[in-house]
Design a protein around this motif. Structure first.
Motif, PDB file in Angstrom:
ATOM      1  N   VAL A 103       3.674  -1.291   7.634  1.00 15.26           N
ATOM      2  CA  VAL A 103       2.596  -1.995   6.952  1.00 15.26           C
ATOM      3  C   VAL A 103       1.258  -1.857   7.672  1.00 15.26           C
ATOM      4  O   VAL A 103       0.212  -1.682   7.027  1.00 15.26           O
ATOM      5  CB  VAL A 103       2.956  -3.483   6.749  1.00 15.26           C
ATOM      6  N   THR A 157      -0.230   1.496   7.159  1.00 19.04           N
ATOM      7  CA  THR A 157      -0.608   1.562   5.745  1.00 19.04           C
ATOM      8  C   THR A 157      -1.912   0.825   5.492  1.00 19.04           C
ATOM      9  O   THR A 157      -2.815   1.340   4.818  1.00 19.04           O
ATOM     10  CB  THR A 157       0.494   0.954   4.865  1.00 19.04           C
ATOM     11  N   LEU A 158      -2.027  -0.380   6.052  1.00 18.10           N
ATOM     12  CA  LEU A 158      -3.244  -1.166   5.868  1.00 18.10           C
ATOM     13  C   LEU A 158      -4.441  -0.488   6.527  1.00 18.10           C
ATOM     14  O   LEU A 158      -5.556  -0.524   5.988  1.00 18.10           O
ATOM     15  CB  LEU A 158      -3.059  -2.569   6.452  1.00 18.10           C
ATOM     16  N   PHE A 167      -5.984   1.677   3.445  1.00 12.61           N
ATOM     17  CA  PHE A 167      -6.973   0.771   2.850  1.00 12.61           C
ATOM     18  C   PHE A 167      -8.179   0.534   3.744  1.00 12.61           C
ATOM     19  O   PHE A 167      -9.325   0.615   3.284  1.00 12.61           O
ATOM     20  CB  PHE A 167      -6.321  -0.565   2.513  1.00 12.61           C
ATOM     21  N   HIS A 215      -3.093  -5.269  -0.956  1.00 12.97           N
ATOM     22  CA  HIS A 215      -2.940  -5.129   0.487  1.00 12.97           C
ATOM     23  C   HIS A 215      -2.958  -6.488   1.188  1.00 12.97           C
ATOM     24  O   HIS A 215      -2.311  -6.653   2.233  1.00 12.97           O
ATOM     25  CB  HIS A 215      -4.033  -4.202   1.028  1.00 12.97           C
ATOM     26  N   LEU A 272       0.167  -7.814   3.441  1.00 10.09           N
ATOM     27  CA  LEU A 272      -0.012  -8.365   4.791  1.00 10.09           C
ATOM     28  C   LEU A 272       0.660  -9.731   4.912  1.00 10.09           C
ATOM     29  O   LEU A 272       1.334 -10.014   5.907  1.00 10.09           O
ATOM     30  CB  LEU A 272      -1.500  -8.475   5.111  1.00 10.09           C
TER      31      LEU A 272
END
Length: 312
Positions: free
Chosen positions: A173, A176-177, A181, A234, A238
């Protein structure tokens, strides 16, 4: 973990069926129209058009995964979980393809307007096709391992209501964040700031030769679409990650709706083409959707710098 059994697949989930159906029909039509316009565009080798064409393809691939979600939310059970996982992989990969392509479009516009005479910048912009290829390889290459990381005991039987067990793990995660993003958002903010400064500092912008308000609207529209589409998803991801050992039903439902909002981006992208791209708007006005024929248009010298991202 709470599976939110009251929101399962034993009955018709009207909100999800309605919105996914709207996205499928409207998004499919608008993106097909966009592809036809770009295909019939005499300047279809434009760098920005290259990114937009790939973005329309990513949106269409995402949309093609939605009919099975509609089928599932209509209350039909028994869908193979492996198929659900695979469709989820395709959806997520194309969602991140859209994020990176939107970022590339914003960056390309920024470079074209800020450094219109730089040979080095023009050389970078000419690599649009290779950048698009890299985006496809990155998004699918990063998504496939996540699919195969799932252990048998983690495979749930509620198809599209399954929680993203692997995606919310810290080792997945947070990259990915950050990469999927955070970095694109920072790039879009920097490019937007540079565009505003370039317009304000331009002597041409102080006259009536350039529509500065149009550039501001373009910047605002791009940022709005990006944030409204992908920030909720997102943020939900989270929250799930930080509470992965105590996930509540409300968190799970929020995640599902945030994914629904992210899918709505496939409808907003073609709308952005119309309102922020002169070439697309001219052809849509004259072609009236069903007569999408190339238009022999002449570029305006007065707005050439503002259109450099389309016509170069």
């Amino acid at each position: 973990m709470n599976n939110c059994s009251d929101d399962g697949n034993d009955h018709v989930n009207i909100p999800f069926v309605s919105i996914y159906s709207f996205i499928t029909v409207v998004g499919l039509i608008l993106n097909l129209i966009a592809l036809v316009v770009f295909r019939n565009n005499g300047k279809s080798r434009s760098h920005t058009v290259t990114y937009m064409t790939n973005l329309a393809c990513a949106d269409l691939l995402l949309i093609l995964t939605l009919p099975m979600r509609i089928y599932y939310h209509l209350g039909f059970s028994g869908l193979p979980q492996k198929m659900c996982n695979m469709l989820g992989l395709v959806l997520k990969a194309n969602m991140y393809s859209s994020i990176f392509l939107l970022t590339s479009i914003c960056s390309d516009r920024c470079l074209a307007i800020t450094y219109p005479m730089s040979a080095r910048v023009q050389g970078i912009r000419k690599k649009a096709r290779w950048i698009c290829l890299g985006i496809w390889l990155l998004t699918f290459g990063a998504s496939v391992p996540i699919y195969f990381l799932k252990k048998e005991e983690e495979i749930q039987t509620n198809c599209f209501d399954s929680q993203p067990l692997i995606a919310i793990q810290p080792f997945v995660v947070f990259p990915t964040l950050f990469v999927g993003f955070g970095i694109p958002l920072v790039i879009m903010l920097i490019c937007s700031w540079c565009l505003v400064r370039a317009v304000q500092r331009s002597t041409v912008a102080q006259t009536d030769l350039v529509d500065s308000s149009k550039i501001s609207k373009m910047i605002a529209a791009s940022l709005f679409i990006f944030l409204i589409s992908f920030l909720p998803y997102h943020a939900a991801l989270l929250v799930l990650s930080l509470n992965r050992h105590h996930i509540t039903c409300s968190m799970t439902v929020a995640y599902r709706y945030s994914l629904l909002v992210a899918c709505f981006n496939t409808v907003l992208d073609p709308v952005a083409y119309y309102f922020t791209t002169d070439t697309f708007r001219r052809k849509m006005d004259m072609g009236a959707c069903w007569k999408l024929l190339p238009l022999n248009s002449h570029s305006s010298d007065l707005n050439r710098r503002m259109r450099a991202q389309e016509d170069s």
